[in-house]
Structures are given as C-alpha cells and as structure tokens.
Design a protein around this motif. Structure first.
Motif, PDB file in Angstrom:
ATOM      1  N   SER A 137      34.896  41.664  33.291  1.00 18.20           N
ATOM      2  CA  SER A 137      36.334  41.793  33.546  1.00 18.20           C
ATOM      3  C   SER A 137      36.695  41.674  35.035  1.00 18.20           C
ATOM      4  CB  SER A 137      36.855  43.123  32.993  1.00 18.20           C
ATOM      5  OG  SER A 137      36.215  44.215  33.644  1.00 18.20           O
ATOM      6  N   LEU A 138      35.729  41.886  35.923  1.00 17.78           N
ATOM      7  CA  LEU A 138      36.007  41.816  37.358  1.00 17.78           C
ATOM      8  C   LEU A 138      35.733  40.437  37.964  1.00 17.78           C
ATOM      9  CD1 LEU A 138      34.673  45.239  38.706  1.00 17.78           C
ATOM     10  CD2 LEU A 138      37.020  44.565  38.170  1.00 17.78           C
ATOM     11  N   LEU A 139      35.189  39.515  37.180  1.00 21.01           N
ATOM     12  CA  LEU A 139      34.825  38.210  37.723  1.00 21.01           C
ATOM     13  C   LEU A 139      36.029  37.474  38.296  1.00 21.01           C
ATOM     14  CD1 LEU A 139      32.730  36.049  38.291  1.00 21.01           C
ATOM     15  CD2 LEU A 139      33.091  35.184  35.970  1.00 21.01           C
ATOM     16  N   HIS A 140      37.127  37.437  37.555  1.00 16.21           N
ATOM     17  CA  HIS A 140      38.298  36.690  38.022  1.00 16.21           C
ATOM     18  C   HIS A 140      38.797  37.245  39.365  1.00 16.21           C
ATOM     19  CE1 HIS A 140      41.495  33.814  37.673  1.00 16.21           C
ATOM     20  NE2 HIS A 140      42.367  34.762  37.967  1.00 16.21           N
ATOM     21  N   SER A 141      38.722  38.576  39.540  1.00 12.37           N
ATOM     22  CA  SER A 141      39.166  39.164  40.813  1.00 12.37           C
ATOM     23  C   SER A 141      38.286  38.687  41.964  1.00 12.37           C
ATOM     24  CB  SER A 141      39.190  40.695  40.743  1.00 12.37           C
ATOM     25  OG  SER A 141      37.887  41.233  40.730  1.00 12.37           O
ATOM     26  N   GLN A 142      37.002  38.434  41.682  1.00 18.24           N
ATOM     27  CA  GLN A 142      36.118  37.925  42.733  1.00 18.24           C
ATOM     28  C   GLN A 142      36.501  36.493  43.108  1.00 18.24           C
ATOM     29  OE1 GLN A 142      31.886  38.546  42.378  1.00 18.24           O
ATOM     30  NE2 GLN A 142      32.284  40.556  43.241  1.00 18.24           N
ATOM     31  N   PHE A 143      36.779  35.648  42.115  1.00 13.43           N
ATOM     32  CA  PHE A 143      37.219  34.284  42.407  1.00 13.43           C
ATOM     33  C   PHE A 143      38.539  34.295  43.167  1.00 13.43           C
ATOM     34  CE2 PHE A 143      34.001  32.803  39.425  1.00 13.43           C
ATOM     35  CZ  PHE A 143      33.611  31.598  39.987  1.00 13.43           C
ATOM     36  N   ASP A 144      39.440  35.219  42.826  1.00 20.54           N
ATOM     37  CA  ASP A 144      40.722  35.332  43.529  1.00 20.54           C
ATOM     38  C   ASP A 144      40.532  35.747  44.980  1.00 20.54           C
ATOM     39  OD1 ASP A 144      42.175  34.588  41.304  1.00 20.54           O
ATOM     40  OD2 ASP A 144      42.790  36.637  40.780  1.00 20.54           O
ATOM     41  N   THR A 145      39.548  36.599  45.249  1.00 21.57           N
ATOM     42  CA  THR A 145      39.295  37.120  46.589  1.00 21.57           C
ATOM     43  C   THR A 145      38.528  36.126  47.457  1.00 21.57           C
ATOM     44  OG1 THR A 145      39.255  39.374  45.712  1.00 21.57           O
ATOM     45  CG2 THR A 145      38.226  39.048  47.856  1.00 21.57           C
ATOM     46  N   LEU A 146      37.710  35.295  46.830  1.00 20.33           N
ATOM     47  CA  LEU A 146      36.805  34.393  47.540  1.00 20.33           C
ATOM     48  C   LEU A 146      37.526  33.475  48.528  1.00 20.33           C
ATOM     49  CD1 LEU A 146      33.932  33.189  47.861  1.00 20.33           C
ATOM     50  CD2 LEU A 146      34.506  31.658  45.974  1.00 20.33           C
ATOM     51  N   ILE A 187      29.373  51.746  43.127  1.00 24.93           N
ATOM     52  CA  ILE A 187      28.752  51.364  41.859  1.00 24.93           C
ATOM     53  C   ILE A 187      29.532  51.968  40.695  1.00 24.93           C
ATOM     54  CG2 ILE A 187      26.670  51.602  40.432  1.00 24.93           C
ATOM     55  CD1 ILE A 187      25.083  51.469  43.110  1.00 24.93           C
ATOM     56  N   ASP A 188      29.876  53.235  40.824  1.00 29.20           N
ATOM     57  CA  ASP A 188      30.650  53.901  39.765  1.00 29.20           C
ATOM     58  C   ASP A 188      31.995  53.227  39.564  1.00 29.20           C
ATOM     59  OD1 ASP A 188      28.540  55.698  39.558  1.00 29.20           O
ATOM     60  OD2 ASP A 188      29.574  57.304  40.667  1.00 29.20           O
ATOM     61  N   LYS A 189      32.643  52.855  40.646  1.00 25.12           N
ATOM     62  CA  LYS A 189      33.952  52.208  40.574  1.00 25.12           C
ATOM     63  C   LYS A 189      33.857  50.866  39.854  1.00 25.12           C
ATOM     64  CE  LYS A 189      37.891  51.756  43.672  1.00 25.12           C
ATOM     65  NZ  LYS A 189      38.371  51.868  45.048  1.00 25.12           N
ATOM     66  N   MET A 190      32.865  50.050  40.228  1.00 26.24           N
ATOM     67  CA  MET A 190      32.701  48.739  39.589  1.00 26.24           C
ATOM     68  C   MET A 190      32.318  48.901  38.125  1.00 26.24           C
ATOM     69  SD  MET A 190      30.963  46.318  42.502  1.00 26.24           S
ATOM     70  CE  MET A 190      29.820  47.523  43.156  1.00 26.24           C
ATOM     71  N   HIS A 191      31.427  49.837  37.858  1.00 23.19           N
ATOM     72  CA  HIS A 191      30.992  50.077  36.480  1.00 23.19           C
ATOM     73  C   HIS A 191      32.184  50.452  35.592  1.00 23.19           C
ATOM     74  CE1 HIS A 191      27.981  50.709  33.430  1.00 23.19           C
ATOM     75  NE2 HIS A 191      28.499  51.892  33.144  1.00 23.19           N
ATOM     76  N   ALA A 192      33.152  51.135  36.175  1.00 23.54           N
ATOM     77  CA  ALA A 192      34.360  51.531  35.446  1.00 23.54           C
ATOM     78  C   ALA A 192      35.363  50.391  35.331  1.00 23.54           C
ATOM     79  CB  ALA A 192      35.013  52.725  36.137  1.00 23.54           C
ATOM     80  N   GLY A 193      35.036  49.227  35.943  1.00 23.38           N
ATOM     81  CA  GLY A 193      35.928  48.075  35.849  1.00 23.38           C
ATOM     82  C   GLY A 193      37.001  48.039  36.915  1.00 23.38           C
ATOM     83  N   THR A 194      36.834  48.837  37.967  1.00 23.01           N
ATOM     84  CA  THR A 194      37.807  48.888  39.053  1.00 23.01           C
ATOM     85  C   THR A 194      37.303  48.054  40.229  1.00 23.01           C
ATOM     86  OG1 THR A 194      38.374  51.142  38.397  1.00 23.01           O
ATOM     87  CG2 THR A 194      39.090  50.418  40.588  1.00 23.01           C
ATOM     88  N   PRO A 195      38.072  47.048  40.645  1.00 19.59           N
ATOM     89  CA  PRO A 195      37.639  46.237  41.791  1.00 19.59           C
ATOM     90  C   PRO A 195      37.543  47.085  43.061  1.00 19.59           C
ATOM     91  CG  PRO A 195      39.493  45.201  40.658  1.00 19.59           C
ATOM     92  CD  PRO A 195      39.347  46.584  40.100  1.00 19.59           C
ATOM     93  N   LEU A 196      36.600  46.747  43.912  1.00 15.64           N
ATOM     94  CA  LEU A 196      36.461  47.435  45.192  1.00 15.64           C
ATOM     95  C   LEU A 196      37.572  46.994  46.137  1.00 15.64           C
ATOM     96  CD1 LEU A 196      32.609  47.166  45.849  1.00 15.64           C
ATOM     97  CD2 LEU A 196      33.877  49.059  44.801  1.00 15.64           C
TER      98      LEU A 196
END
Length: 181
Positions: free
Chosen positions: A126-135, A42-51
């Motif tokens: 800011s992390l949304l695009h990384s989710q689409f890229d990973t999907l 949660i802390d990582k995502m909140h900071a804008g860092t993809p898991l």
C-alpha cells in the motif's frame, strides 16, 4: 581510494539483490540501509503509514556516518537506501566525495508485483505508490559526478552486469576468480 555506492530506488526494486551482488563481485563491505531504521520507523511503515522527512533525517544521518567511517578507513562499500529525494541524497553525500548513487528503476506495475510476492519485509504494498510519488530523479549534477540510472528489467545477473558497466566497475581478478569457483 575508497568508493562508496548507494543503491537507491523505491522499495522492492531490487536494491538488496544488486548491492549484495556488487559487494560479492568487488569484495566491498555491504550494509542494508533498512537496518539503520529506528524501531519507530519500522513500526510506522508496518502499520501502512508513510514516513515523513522528520522520520527520515536521523536514519539518513546514521547511514551517512557509516559511509563516512568506511571512507575514513579507506574501505569501499555498498549500501542500500531508498534516497528518494535530492535533499536525502545531499545528506548522504556529506559522507565524502566518493559517494555515488546507483538508481534502480522499473515500472510501478513490475515493482508492485515483486513487492506482493516478497515475504518478511515491513513495507506493505500500500505504500509503494507514495514512494513513486516522492521519488526525485537523479539531477544532471549528480549524473555528472558518477551517479547513474539502471533498469532492473531482466534477470538478476543481467541487471548486475548492467550496473557494473554503468558504474565503470570491473571485479578484481582475485575476487572474480573466487566468485566463479
């Protein structure tokens, strides 16, 4: 026999809304997949860092174990989980053959707009695009085993109806009557 549906997709696509709707209509237990995340994730995502995958494996195993317990106890359930990769879904499927996936889809611009207007969630836009890229889309084998894809364009009741139809579900009469009351 119990049934377990994993409502999957990128952040802000509507997983929680659909899962809670399915839970209410079917009388199934509901779990929010995000609640299984350790605080470090949660802390990582909140900071804008993809898991990373290493961040996700323990989280996925906790969800898998929750589903396996429901199946072992004969309870049907619905849980939200991004389940973006086939390898993630493979872990979740270890819970039992009753697990199927409901992949909610929408254009990135629509999801981004929803995400921008959502309050109180730790996942930044800011992390949304990384989710689409990973999907990774559901495979033909996953689709053959009861998983399905549903668009979330439209109103929540329209989407929920499409989901119920796609999953081949109909609300039990006692639940349906109580839901309408």
């Amino acid at each position: 026999m119990s049934d377990v549906v994993v409502v999957m997709g990128v952040s802000s696509v509507g997983k929680t809304t659909v899962a809670k709707g399915l839970s209410a209509l079917m009388g199934w237990e509901f779990a929010e997949g995000d609640a299984f995340h350790p605080q470090a994730n949660i802390d990582k995502m909140h900071a804008g860092t993809p898991l990373t995958d290493d961040d996700r494996w323990p989280w996925l195993r906790l969800i898998r174990d929750w589903m396996a317990e429901a199946i072992d106890e004969g309870r049907s359930a619905v849980v939200t989980c991004s389940a973006l990769k086939v390898s993630y879904r493979d872990v979740l499927r270890e819970a039992g053959s009753q697990v199927r996936f409901l992949h909610l889809v929408a254009p990135e611009v629509l999801v981004g707009d929803r995400m921008a207007h959502r309050e109180g969630h730790f996942m930044p836009t800011s992390l949304l695009h990384s989710q689409f890229d990973t999907l990774e889309a559901l495979t033909a084998k996953e689709l053959e085993h009861g998983s399905t894809v549903v668009s979330v364009e439209g109103t929540p009741p329209q989407v929920l109806e499409r989901c119920m139809n796609a999953l081949g579900l109909s609300a039990p009469a006692d639940i349906e009557e109580g839901h309408r009351a």
